[in-house]
Design a protein around this motif. Structure first.
Motif, PDB file in Angstrom:
ATOM      1  N   LYS A  73      23.313  55.147  37.448  1.00 40.70           N
ATOM      2  CA  LYS A  73      24.590  54.435  37.387  1.00 40.70           C
ATOM      3  C   LYS A  73      25.183  54.198  38.775  1.00 40.70           C
ATOM      4  N   LEU A  74      25.061  55.193  39.663  1.00 46.76           N
ATOM      5  CA  LEU A  74      25.635  55.085  41.001  1.00 46.76           C
ATOM      6  C   LEU A  74      24.665  54.480  42.017  1.00 46.76           C
ATOM      7  N   GLY A  75      23.471  54.151  41.573  1.00 40.99           N
ATOM      8  CA  GLY A  75      22.501  53.519  42.462  1.00 40.99           C
ATOM      9  C   GLY A  75      21.982  54.453  43.537  1.00 40.99           C
ATOM     10  N   CYS A  76      21.619  55.668  43.135  1.00 39.25           N
ATOM     11  CA  CYS A  76      21.115  56.650  44.101  1.00 39.25           C
ATOM     12  C   CYS A  76      19.633  56.419  44.378  1.00 39.25           C
ATOM     13  N   HIS A  77      19.209  56.848  45.565  1.00 31.28           N
ATOM     14  CA  HIS A  77      17.836  56.609  45.990  1.00 31.28           C
ATOM     15  C   HIS A  77      17.096  57.927  46.226  1.00 31.28           C
ATOM     16  N   GLU A  78      16.974  58.355  47.441  1.00 30.53           N
ATOM     17  CA  GLU A  78      16.162  59.529  47.747  1.00 30.53           C
ATOM     18  C   GLU A  78      16.932  60.831  47.535  1.00 30.53           C
ATOM     19  N   ALA A  79      16.265  61.794  46.899  1.00 28.92           N
ATOM     20  CA  ALA A  79      16.835  63.132  46.747  1.00 28.92           C
ATOM     21  C   ALA A  79      16.740  63.879  48.067  1.00 28.92           C
ATOM     22  N   SER A  80      17.746  64.704  48.326  1.00 27.43           N
ATOM     23  CA  SER A  80      17.768  65.497  49.552  1.00 27.43           C
ATOM     24  C   SER A  80      17.939  66.971  49.191  1.00 27.43           C
ATOM     25  N   PRO A  81      16.836  67.737  49.122  1.00 26.07           N
ATOM     26  CA  PRO A  81      16.946  69.168  48.812  1.00 26.07           C
ATOM     27  C   PRO A  81      17.750  69.897  49.891  1.00 26.07           C
ATOM     28  N   GLN A  82      18.742  70.679  49.446  1.00 31.27           N
ATOM     29  CA  GLN A  82      19.602  71.407  50.375  1.00 31.27           C
ATOM     30  C   GLN A  82      19.237  72.885  50.457  1.00 31.27           C
ATOM     31  N   GLY A  83      18.256  73.310  49.673  1.00 33.11           N
ATOM     32  CA  GLY A  83      17.825  74.707  49.716  1.00 33.11           C
ATOM     33  C   GLY A  83      18.673  75.614  48.844  1.00 33.11           C
ATOM     34  N   ASP A  84      18.412  76.915  48.950  1.00 36.32           N
ATOM     35  CA  ASP A  84      19.122  77.900  48.144  1.00 36.32           C
ATOM     36  C   ASP A  84      20.461  78.264  48.780  1.00 36.32           C
ATOM     37  N   TRP A  85      21.424  78.586  47.930  1.00 35.42           N
ATOM     38  CA  TRP A  85      22.715  79.052  48.404  1.00 35.42           C
ATOM     39  C   TRP A  85      23.326  79.953  47.343  1.00 35.42           C
ATOM     40  N   SER A  86      24.349  80.670  47.693  1.00 38.75           N
ATOM     41  CA  SER A  86      24.968  81.570  46.727  1.00 38.75           C
ATOM     42  C   SER A  86      26.438  81.768  47.047  1.00 38.75           C
ATOM     43  N   VAL A  87      27.214  81.976  46.011  1.00 39.55           N
ATOM     44  CA  VAL A  87      28.616  82.347  46.154  1.00 39.55           C
ATOM     45  C   VAL A  87      28.734  83.865  46.078  1.00 39.55           C
ATOM     46  N   VAL A  88      28.002  84.449  45.121  1.00 42.98           N
ATOM     47  CA  VAL A  88      27.937  85.902  44.966  1.00 42.98           C
ATOM     48  C   VAL A  88      26.484  86.326  45.180  1.00 42.98           C
ATOM     49  N   PRO A  89      26.253  87.528  45.673  1.00 45.41           N
ATOM     50  CA  PRO A  89      24.890  87.920  46.058  1.00 45.41           C
ATOM     51  C   PRO A  89      23.893  88.042  44.908  1.00 45.41           C
ATOM     52  N   PHE A  90      24.384  88.182  43.671  1.00 40.84           N
ATOM     53  CA  PHE A  90      23.472  88.391  42.555  1.00 40.84           C
ATOM     54  C   PHE A  90      23.065  87.099  41.842  1.00 40.84           C
ATOM     55  N   LEU A  91      23.488  85.938  42.359  1.00 44.28           N
ATOM     56  CA  LEU A  91      23.089  84.674  41.738  1.00 44.28           C
ATOM     57  C   LEU A  91      22.794  83.641  42.812  1.00 44.28           C
ATOM     58  N   THR A  92      21.560  83.146  42.818  1.00 45.42           N
ATOM     59  CA  THR A  92      21.146  82.124  43.788  1.00 45.42           C
ATOM     60  C   THR A  92      21.048  80.778  43.092  1.00 45.42           C
ATOM     61  N   LEU A  93      21.620  79.769  43.721  1.00 44.32           N
ATOM     62  CA  LEU A  93      21.530  78.403  43.216  1.00 44.32           C
ATOM     63  C   LEU A  93      20.693  77.577  44.178  1.00 44.32           C
ATOM     64  N   SER A  94      20.032  76.569  43.631  1.00 42.00           N
ATOM     65  CA  SER A  94      19.248  75.644  44.442  1.00 42.00           C
ATOM     66  C   SER A  94      19.900  74.266  44.343  1.00 42.00           C
ATOM     67  N   ARG A  95      20.254  73.690  45.480  1.00 44.16           N
ATOM     68  CA  ARG A  95      21.025  72.446  45.490  1.00 44.16           C
ATOM     69  C   ARG A  95      20.182  71.243  45.912  1.00 44.16           C
ATOM     70  N   THR A  96      20.367  70.152  45.172  1.00 42.63           N
ATOM     71  CA  THR A  96      19.796  68.854  45.540  1.00 42.63           C
ATOM     72  C   THR A  96      20.929  67.840  45.543  1.00 42.63           C
ATOM     73  N   THR A  97      20.979  67.006  46.565  1.00 43.28           N
ATOM     74  CA  THR A  97      22.018  65.979  46.637  1.00 43.28           C
ATOM     75  C   THR A  97      21.395  64.593  46.750  1.00 43.28           C
ATOM     76  N   TRP A  98      22.153  63.607  46.309  1.00 47.74           N
ATOM     77  CA  TRP A  98      21.829  62.204  46.497  1.00 47.74           C
ATOM     78  C   TRP A  98      23.041  61.588  47.182  1.00 47.74           C
ATOM     79  N   ALA A  99      22.966  61.464  48.485  1.00 47.51           N
ATOM     80  CA  ALA A  99      24.103  60.972  49.273  1.00 47.51           C
ATOM     81  C   ALA A  99      23.921  59.516  49.699  1.00 47.51           C
ATOM     82  N   ASP A 100      22.760  58.943  49.384  1.00 50.68           N
ATOM     83  CA  ASP A 100      22.474  57.565  49.804  1.00 50.68           C
ATOM     84  C   ASP A 100      22.674  56.578  48.661  1.00 50.68           C
ATOM     85  N   CYS A 101      23.596  56.902  47.763  1.00 55.89           N
ATOM     86  CA  CYS A 101      23.834  56.057  46.597  1.00 55.89           C
ATOM     87  C   CYS A 101      24.603  54.791  46.985  1.00 55.89           C
ATOM     88  N   ASP A 102      24.462  53.766  46.191  1.00 57.91           N
ATOM     89  CA  ASP A 102      25.208  52.536  46.428  1.00 57.91           C
ATOM     90  C   ASP A 102      26.706  52.760  46.237  1.00 57.91           C
TER      91      ASP A 102
END
Length: 263
Positions: free
Chosen positions: A199-228
């Motif tokens: 819907k937003l016309g996104c193109h290439e995915a950009s993996p941002q790697g692992d991150w966490s707010v609390v030490p016992f839960l790791t999240l993996s982030r992917t962004t699409w910042a090159d959208c139309d």
């Protein structure tokens, strides 16, 4: 449309709270109701960003305004929390014919009669069935929404949405068995946001790697910042069906251009 209506309502004299309601005391609206929670230390005049949050199945808005991972994030960040109550403690998000989108717009319009809302900072959120309802809301009425903050629930990725928020942020657990993780073809783990990428016309995915707010839960982030138009962010974690600790507050901080903190 909703942004135009909110701007118009800024001209109306405000009251301290809608019909005296605040927190667990529901605000009546026709034959339905909603809950609202002002942030701590608010001066009663400064325009407020809004987090419109849809509760999960079998819940109501009183749970939302007392929830440490939702209200705990808004009340310390200067954000007005608005929590509509679903009919029979659930939401009709299955098709575009739902009355709940119109009800949510009525809720925002009613809130704007009593609080000075910043129409450029309307955020829509939800958890589980409420997350699916948040998706449905911005699909039908999202053009004035600054960001969708969705947790563990969505509508079909093949939906044809007439509108969209400026930004999408979605979190989901890979082991979610309540609102099953929407795995894509050939194990594509980016599929949970396929609708918005298209819907937003996104193109290439950009993996941002692992991150966490609390030490016992790791999240993996992917962004699409090159959208139309706009941006899309997907945060995945290895757990099940829950709101990740600190996730909502982290998103609100990033959207406000602040260094994210916890809680």
């Amino acid at each position: 449309m909703i942004r135009f209506l909110l701007c118009l309502l800024l001209l109306i004299p405000l009251h301290a709270a809608a019909n005296g309601c605040q927190g667990e005391i529901a605000c009546p609206l026709g034959d339905r109701s909603y809950h609202v929670l002002a942030p701590e230390g608010w001066d009663g005049q400064t325009p407020l960003p809004v987090l419109l949050h849809f509760h999960g199945w079998a819940r109501q808005g009183d749970i939302v305004v007392g929830h440490p991972r939702i209200a705990g994030a808004t009340k310390t960040r200067g954000v007005l929390l608005v929590a509509p109550n679903g009919h029979r403690k659930t939401w009709d998000f299955w098709t575009s014919e739902t009355e709940d989108v119109g009800f949510a717009n009525d809720v925002l319009a009613d809130v704007a009669k009593h609080y000075p809302i910043d129409p450029d900072r309307i955020y829509v959120s939800g958890y589980s069935y409420g997350s699916a309802m948040a998706w449905r809301y911005v699909c039908e009425s999202g053009d004035g929404v600054a960001a969708l903050l969705a947790v563990a629930g969505s509508i079909r990725q093949t939906e044809d949405c007439t509108q969209a928020p400026h930004e999408v942020r979605h979190a989901h657990g890979l082991k979610d068995r309540v609102m099953d993780f929407p795995m894509g073809p050939d194990g594509d783990t980016t599929y949970p946001v396929a609708l918005w990428r298209a819907k937003l016309g996104c193109h290439e995915a950009s993996p941002q790697g692992d991150w966490s707010v609390v030490p016992f839960l790791t999240l993996s982030r992917t962004t699409w910042a090159d959208c139309d138009a706009g941006t899309v962010t997907l945060d995945l974690h290895p757990g099940g069906h829950f709101i990740p600790h600190g996730w909502i507050g982290w998103q609100l901080d990033e959207l406000a251009g602040r260094v994210p903190t916890y809680p």
